[in-house]
Design a protein around this motif. Structure first.
Motif, PDB file in Angstrom:
ATOM      1  N   SER A  25       1.669 -14.784  -5.070  1.00 58.84           N
ATOM      2  CA  SER A  25       2.998 -15.295  -4.315  1.00 58.84           C
ATOM      3  C   SER A  25       2.793 -14.894  -2.967  1.00 58.84           C
ATOM      4  N   TRP A  26       3.122 -15.992  -1.979  1.00 58.83           N
ATOM      5  CA  TRP A  26       2.949 -15.720  -0.777  1.00 58.83           C
ATOM      6  C   TRP A  26       4.165 -14.768  -0.441  1.00 58.83           C
ATOM      7  N   SER A  27       3.676 -13.340  -0.101  1.00 59.19           N
ATOM      8  CA  SER A  27       4.691 -12.289   0.200  1.00 59.19           C
ATOM      9  C   SER A  27       5.760 -12.568   1.259  1.00 59.19           C
ATOM     10  N   PRO A  28       5.218 -13.320   2.562  1.00 54.12           N
ATOM     11  CA  PRO A  28       6.375 -13.471   3.557  1.00 54.12           C
ATOM     12  C   PRO A  28       7.370 -14.164   3.021  1.00 54.12           C
ATOM     13  N   ASN A  29       7.159 -15.107   2.166  1.00 55.46           N
ATOM     14  CA  ASN A  29       8.234 -16.213   1.978  1.00 55.46           C
ATOM     15  C   ASN A  29       9.151 -15.495   1.006  1.00 55.46           C
ATOM     16  N   TRP A  30       8.519 -14.716  -0.037  1.00 53.89           N
ATOM     17  CA  TRP A  30       9.303 -13.876  -1.202  1.00 53.89           C
ATOM     18  C   TRP A  30      10.300 -13.106  -0.248  1.00 53.89           C
ATOM     19  N   CYS A  31       9.567 -12.309   0.749  1.00 49.46           N
ATOM     20  CA  CYS A  31      10.482 -11.212   1.520  1.00 49.46           C
ATOM     21  C   CYS A  31      11.408 -11.951   2.266  1.00 49.46           C
ATOM     22  N   ALA A  32      11.504 -13.062   2.792  1.00 50.89           N
ATOM     23  CA  ALA A  32      12.531 -14.090   3.491  1.00 50.89           C
ATOM     24  C   ALA A  32      13.584 -14.404   2.565  1.00 50.89           C
ATOM     25  N   THR A  33      13.449 -14.994   1.236  1.00 48.38           N
ATOM     26  CA  THR A  33      14.260 -15.363   0.425  1.00 48.38           C
ATOM     27  C   THR A  33      14.670 -14.355  -0.396  1.00 48.38           C
ATOM     28  N   THR A  34      14.014 -13.145  -0.694  1.00 45.10           N
ATOM     29  CA  THR A  34      14.716 -12.320  -1.749  1.00 45.10           C
ATOM     30  C   THR A  34      14.456 -10.904  -1.253  1.00 45.10           C
ATOM     31  N   GLY A  35      13.270 -10.453  -0.884  1.00 46.71           N
ATOM     32  CA  GLY A  35      12.864  -8.996  -0.830  1.00 46.71           C
ATOM     33  C   GLY A  35      13.521  -8.403   0.395  1.00 46.71           C
ATOM     34  N   ASP A  36      13.963  -9.105   1.442  1.00 45.71           N
ATOM     35  CA  ASP A  36      14.638  -8.432   2.449  1.00 45.71           C
ATOM     36  C   ASP A  36      16.032  -7.842   2.075  1.00 45.71           C
ATOM     37  N   ALA A  37      16.579  -8.780   1.383  1.00 45.25           N
ATOM     38  CA  ALA A  37      17.947  -8.518   1.099  1.00 45.25           C
ATOM     39  C   ALA A  37      18.050  -7.474   0.138  1.00 45.25           C
ATOM     40  N   GLN A  38      16.889  -7.300  -0.709  1.00 41.42           N
ATOM     41  CA  GLN A  38      16.774  -6.052  -1.767  1.00 41.42           C
ATOM     42  C   GLN A  38      16.043  -4.876  -0.962  1.00 41.42           C
ATOM     43  N   GLY A  39      15.643  -4.791   0.245  1.00 39.58           N
ATOM     44  CA  GLY A  39      14.978  -3.707   0.994  1.00 39.58           C
ATOM     45  C   GLY A  39      13.644  -3.247   0.352  1.00 39.58           C
ATOM     46  N   SER A  40      13.077  -4.195  -0.099  1.00 42.50           N
ATOM     47  CA  SER A  40      11.712  -4.187  -0.905  1.00 42.50           C
ATOM     48  C   SER A  40      10.617  -3.363   0.014  1.00 42.50           C
ATOM     49  N   GLU A  41      10.025  -2.408  -0.613  1.00 45.02           N
ATOM     50  CA  GLU A  41       8.839  -1.793   0.173  1.00 45.02           C
ATOM     51  C   GLU A  41       7.856  -2.910   0.367  1.00 45.02           C
ATOM     52  N   GLN A  42       7.691  -3.825  -0.232  1.00 51.10           N
ATOM     53  CA  GLN A  42       6.532  -4.738  -0.161  1.00 51.10           C
ATOM     54  C   GLN A  42       6.996  -5.515   1.128  1.00 51.10           C
ATOM     55  N   CYS A  43       7.996  -5.655   1.699  1.00 51.24           N
ATOM     56  CA  CYS A  43       8.255  -6.450   2.903  1.00 51.24           C
ATOM     57  C   CYS A  43       7.994  -5.805   4.130  1.00 51.24           C
ATOM     58  N   ASP A  44       7.610  -4.165   4.150  1.00 50.29           N
ATOM     59  CA  ASP A  44       7.544  -3.365   5.283  1.00 50.29           C
ATOM     60  C   ASP A  44       6.339  -4.070   5.944  1.00 50.29           C
ATOM     61  N   PRO A  45       6.341  -4.357   7.354  1.00 51.70           N
ATOM     62  CA  PRO A  45       5.261  -4.945   7.977  1.00 51.70           C
ATOM     63  C   PRO A  45       3.785  -4.290   8.048  1.00 51.70           C
ATOM     64  N   ARG A  46       4.028  -2.908   7.621  1.00 54.02           N
ATOM     65  CA  ARG A  46       2.878  -2.033   7.755  1.00 54.02           C
ATOM     66  C   ARG A  46       1.819  -2.609   6.477  1.00 54.02           C
ATOM     67  N   HIS A  47       2.239  -3.086   5.478  1.00 56.36           N
ATOM     68  CA  HIS A  47       1.272  -3.267   4.375  1.00 56.36           C
ATOM     69  C   HIS A  47       0.644  -4.711   4.661  1.00 56.36           C
ATOM     70  N   ASP A  48       1.095  -5.570   5.599  1.00 55.84           N
ATOM     71  CA  ASP A  48       0.156  -6.762   5.969  1.00 55.84           C
ATOM     72  C   ASP A  48      -0.010  -7.447   4.758  1.00 55.84           C
ATOM     73  N   HIS A  49       0.999  -7.819   3.804  1.00 57.00           N
ATOM     74  CA  HIS A  49       0.854  -8.433   2.466  1.00 57.00           C
ATOM     75  C   HIS A  49       0.909 -10.048   2.912  1.00 57.00           C
ATOM     76  N   GLY A  50      -0.045 -10.804   2.449  1.00 50.75           N
ATOM     77  CA  GLY A  50      -0.016 -12.130   2.272  1.00 50.75           C
ATOM     78  C   GLY A  50       0.099 -12.803   0.978  1.00 50.75           C
ATOM     79  N   TRP A  51      -1.070 -13.150   0.143  1.00 50.78           N
ATOM     80  CA  TRP A  51      -1.085 -13.588  -1.278  1.00 50.78           C
ATOM     81  C   TRP A  51      -1.146 -12.342  -2.053  1.00 50.78           C
ATOM     82  N   ILE A  52      -0.087 -11.847  -2.643  1.00 45.45           N
ATOM     83  CA  ILE A  52      -0.130 -10.625  -3.595  1.00 45.45           C
ATOM     84  C   ILE A  52      -0.508 -11.285  -4.958  1.00 45.45           C
ATOM     85  N   LEU A  53      -0.605 -10.454  -5.933  1.00 47.19           N
ATOM     86  CA  LEU A  53      -0.485 -10.730  -7.439  1.00 47.19           C
ATOM     87  C   LEU A  53       0.623 -10.568  -8.003  1.00 47.19           C
TER      88      LEU A  53
END
Length: 218
Positions: free
Chosen positions: A41-69
């Protein structure tokens, strides 16, 4: 042959969509499947559509996520098993937490075990280890990490980038999915030995958007 009436066309289109869609089988015999689908999954896109609204830790910029498993899914040639009854012990909190670096959150790791890992026939530790190995074997296109602004592009560009980075794959090995107008996932079909194999017909259907949104790394 008489052409179908206009009233029949929507019904026929609906039937075709149903037949083409993956079929989830609730339950199944652990270890009884045909191949794996590795979902990235391309994390920035998931964050834009879902994760930001959920306050997901995955979307914190310090993690630098791209393609996650997203997961490693046991698959039939048509459809897939899920939520299998298994004698294997559930993963510990420490085990799911250790997957957070490649899966974004321990919650996703737990969900993937419950829905898909239970059907693998493996212990939780072996399932996570195999998932990580499969993820590590994929050459994730470095060029996509260099994008510095929001883009609109054909989904086929993402597939081409993966094929160039993984020359042993064929077009039937990987498929790109979209959701809500965004590039969603790259799904790779693998044998039990994690060798690239052709995807089943219900997996191989690519996103056809010409202007899919693609967000940069945070």
């Amino acid at each position: 042959m008489q052409a179908p009436s206009n009233r029949l066309i929507p019904a026929l289109a609906l039937l075709a969509a149903i037949l083409a869609a993956p079929v989830a089988w609730a339950g199944g015999k652990p270890g009884d499947f045909d191949y794996y689908v590795l979902s990235l999954s391309w994390s920035p896109n998931w964050c834009a559509t879902t994760g930001d609204a959920q306050g997901s830790e995955q979307c914190d910029p310090r993690h630098d996520h791209g393609w996650i498993l997203h997961g490693l899914w046991p698959q039939y040639h048509r459809g897939y098993p899920s939520y299998c009854q298994t004698s294997q012990r559930a993963p510990s909190r420490a085990m799911t937490a250790e997957m957070g670096d490649v899966m974004g959150t321990s919650g996703l790791a737990w969900h993937q075990w419950k829905k898909h890992g239970t059907c693998s026939g493996l212990s939780a530790s072996d399932y996570y280890a195999l998932s990580r190995t499969a993820y590590d074997r994929v050459n994730r296109p470095e060029l996509l990490r260099k994008i510095d602004r929001s883009l609109r592009l054909p989904a086929s560009v993402i597939e081409a980038a993966f094929l160039e980075a993984n020359p042993e794959w064929s077009k039937d090995t990987v498929t790109i999915t979209c959701k809500d107008g965004y590039i969603q996932e790259a799904r790779v079909c693998l044998s039990r030995a994690l060798k690239p194999v052709p995807c089943g017909q219900d997996v191989v259907k690519d996103c056809t958007l010409k202007d899919a949104r693609f967000e940069p790394i945070r």
